[in-house]
Design a protein around this motif. Structure first.
Motif, PDB file in Angstrom:
ATOM      1  N   VAL A 176     -10.509  26.527 -10.408  1.00 60.42           N
ATOM      2  CA  VAL A 176     -11.736  26.563  -9.607  1.00 60.42           C
ATOM      3  C   VAL A 176     -12.681  25.440 -10.039  1.00 60.42           C
ATOM      4  O   VAL A 176     -13.271  24.760  -9.192  1.00 60.42           O
ATOM      5  CB  VAL A 176     -12.428  27.945  -9.710  1.00 60.42           C
ATOM      6  CG1 VAL A 176     -13.831  27.904  -9.159  1.00 60.42           C
ATOM      7  CG2 VAL A 176     -11.599  28.994  -8.998  1.00 60.42           C
ATOM      8  N   LEU A 177     -12.795  25.201 -11.333  1.00 56.30           N
ATOM      9  CA  LEU A 177     -13.675  24.148 -11.815  1.00 56.30           C
ATOM     10  C   LEU A 177     -13.174  22.770 -11.378  1.00 56.30           C
ATOM     11  O   LEU A 177     -13.952  21.959 -10.862  1.00 56.30           O
ATOM     12  CB  LEU A 177     -13.797  24.205 -13.335  1.00 56.30           C
ATOM     13  CG  LEU A 177     -14.731  23.168 -13.951  1.00 56.30           C
ATOM     14  CD1 LEU A 177     -16.158  23.408 -13.507  1.00 56.30           C
ATOM     15  CD2 LEU A 177     -14.636  23.199 -15.445  1.00 56.30           C
ATOM     16  N   ILE A 178     -11.888  22.500 -11.553  1.00 57.08           N
ATOM     17  CA  ILE A 178     -11.328  21.211 -11.155  1.00 57.08           C
ATOM     18  C   ILE A 178     -11.446  21.028  -9.645  1.00 57.08           C
ATOM     19  O   ILE A 178     -11.822  19.953  -9.161  1.00 57.08           O
ATOM     20  CB  ILE A 178      -9.849  21.100 -11.599  1.00 57.08           C
ATOM     21  CG1 ILE A 178      -9.747  21.121 -13.120  1.00 57.08           C
ATOM     22  CG2 ILE A 178      -9.196  19.849 -11.029  1.00 57.08           C
ATOM     23  CD1 ILE A 178     -10.400  19.963 -13.809  1.00 57.08           C
ATOM     24  N   PHE A 179     -11.133  22.072  -8.873  1.00 57.50           N
ATOM     25  CA  PHE A 179     -11.231  22.002  -7.420  1.00 57.50           C
ATOM     26  C   PHE A 179     -12.657  21.687  -6.991  1.00 57.50           C
ATOM     27  O   PHE A 179     -12.898  20.817  -6.153  1.00 57.50           O
ATOM     28  CB  PHE A 179     -10.769  23.314  -6.787  1.00 57.50           C
ATOM     29  CG  PHE A 179     -11.022  23.393  -5.307  1.00 57.50           C
ATOM     30  CD1 PHE A 179     -10.191  22.749  -4.415  1.00 57.50           C
ATOM     31  CD2 PHE A 179     -12.107  24.106  -4.812  1.00 57.50           C
ATOM     32  CE1 PHE A 179     -10.421  22.805  -3.047  1.00 57.50           C
ATOM     33  CE2 PHE A 179     -12.353  24.169  -3.458  1.00 57.50           C
ATOM     34  CZ  PHE A 179     -11.504  23.521  -2.562  1.00 57.50           C
ATOM     35  N   THR A 180     -13.627  22.381  -7.560  1.00 57.00           N
ATOM     36  CA  THR A 180     -15.026  22.204  -7.175  1.00 57.00           C
ATOM     37  C   THR A 180     -15.532  20.809  -7.501  1.00 57.00           C
ATOM     38  O   THR A 180     -16.188  20.164  -6.674  1.00 57.00           O
ATOM     39  CB  THR A 180     -15.905  23.264  -7.866  1.00 57.00           C
ATOM     40  OG1 THR A 180     -15.379  24.553  -7.572  1.00 57.00           O
ATOM     41  CG2 THR A 180     -17.336  23.177  -7.418  1.00 57.00           C
ATOM     42  N   VAL A 181     -15.225  20.336  -8.705  1.00 59.00           N
ATOM     43  CA  VAL A 181     -15.691  18.999  -9.104  1.00 59.00           C
ATOM     44  C   VAL A 181     -15.028  17.931  -8.244  1.00 59.00           C
ATOM     45  O   VAL A 181     -15.691  16.990  -7.781  1.00 59.00           O
ATOM     46  CB  VAL A 181     -15.410  18.772 -10.609  1.00 59.00           C
ATOM     47  CG1 VAL A 181     -15.629  17.318 -10.991  1.00 59.00           C
ATOM     48  CG2 VAL A 181     -16.288  19.677 -11.451  1.00 59.00           C
ATOM     49  N   MET A 182     -13.732  18.077  -7.990  1.00 60.50           N
ATOM     50  CA  MET A 182     -13.017  17.093  -7.169  1.00 60.50           C
ATOM     51  C   MET A 182     -13.535  17.119  -5.726  1.00 60.50           C
ATOM     52  O   MET A 182     -13.736  16.056  -5.121  1.00 60.50           O
ATOM     53  CB  MET A 182     -11.515  17.398  -7.213  1.00 60.50           C
ATOM     54  CG  MET A 182     -10.682  16.349  -6.597  1.00 60.50           C
ATOM     55  SD  MET A 182     -10.767  14.904  -7.652  1.00 60.50           S
ATOM     56  CE  MET A 182      -9.707  13.828  -6.775  1.00 60.50           C
ATOM     57  N   TYR A 183     -13.740  18.304  -5.189  1.00 65.50           N
ATOM     58  CA  TYR A 183     -14.237  18.433  -3.821  1.00 65.50           C
ATOM     59  C   TYR A 183     -15.614  17.788  -3.683  1.00 65.50           C
ATOM     60  O   TYR A 183     -15.878  17.035  -2.747  1.00 65.50           O
ATOM     61  CB  TYR A 183     -14.293  19.912  -3.426  1.00 65.50           C
ATOM     62  CG  TYR A 183     -14.687  20.154  -1.996  1.00 65.50           C
ATOM     63  CD1 TYR A 183     -13.737  20.096  -0.984  1.00 65.50           C
ATOM     64  CD2 TYR A 183     -16.002  20.440  -1.651  1.00 65.50           C
ATOM     65  CE1 TYR A 183     -14.089  20.320   0.337  1.00 65.50           C
ATOM     66  CE2 TYR A 183     -16.367  20.659  -0.339  1.00 65.50           C
ATOM     67  CZ  TYR A 183     -15.397  20.602   0.657  1.00 65.50           C
ATOM     68  OH  TYR A 183     -15.758  20.813   1.959  1.00 65.50           O
ATOM     69  N   ALA A 184     -16.493  18.072  -4.635  1.00 60.34           N
ATOM     70  CA  ALA A 184     -17.846  17.513  -4.584  1.00 60.34           C
ATOM     71  C   ALA A 184     -17.822  15.991  -4.729  1.00 60.34           C
ATOM     72  O   ALA A 184     -18.552  15.287  -4.025  1.00 60.34           O
ATOM     73  CB  ALA A 184     -18.705  18.132  -5.672  1.00 60.34           C
TER      74      ALA A 184
END
Length: 151
Positions: free
Chosen positions: A21-29
């Motif tokens: 979730v952290l990697i997904f969120t940072v990458m998405y942002a």
């Protein structure tokens, strides 16, 4: 050495999900803000999900240890900052004027870089983590004494 599948199976499921979730969120942002792939949210979400899965799948245990180390260090730093603010307020200093200075930002950047290096394991070459944390605490205490005494 364990294969990536064995490493995944031996890792705590909560650590896997939270890391993803952290990697997904940072990458998405980052992709959304930079507009590197355009402005289609579906494409950005798919690319972010894939990057998150690959990152967690190949380095889950190492990634978990890194996040655990850096966030526990940040909790220690935030606690120290709150104590310093409390001491400044109790000494009668105007906290907004003292903390508004550019020197505080520079100190916080240095602390953040030191925490990142310690969490990444780059400190182990000649300097132990205990020694580095002691030096950081002494620097923060010295700065607090300078602010309180005004010298």
């Amino acid at each position: 050495m364990a294969s990536p599948i064995e490493s995944l199976l031996s890792t705590n499921i909560a650590a896997l999900i939270l890391s993803w979730v952290l990697i997904f969120t940072v990458m998405y942002a980052a992709l959304l803000k930079s507009k590197a792939l355009g402005e289609d949210h579906r494409i950005i979400a798919v690319i972010s999900a894939v990057v998150g899965f690959f990152t967690v799948g190949l380095g889950a245990s190492m990634l978990g240890q890194f996040f655990q180390s850096i966030f526990s260090g940040m909790a220690l730093v935030v606690g120290g900052i709150l104590v310093a603010i409390l001491l400044l307020a109790m000494s009668g200093a105007d906290v907004s004027k003292v903390l508004g200075a550019g020197k505080i930002s520079a100190v916080l950047i240095i602390v953040a870089v030191a925490l990142f290096l310690a969490a990444a394991g780059a400190v182990g070459r000649g300097i132990s983590g205990d020694l580095l944390s002691t030096v950081i605490i002494l620097i923060v205490l010295g700065i607090a004494v300078i602010f309180v005494t005004g010298k």
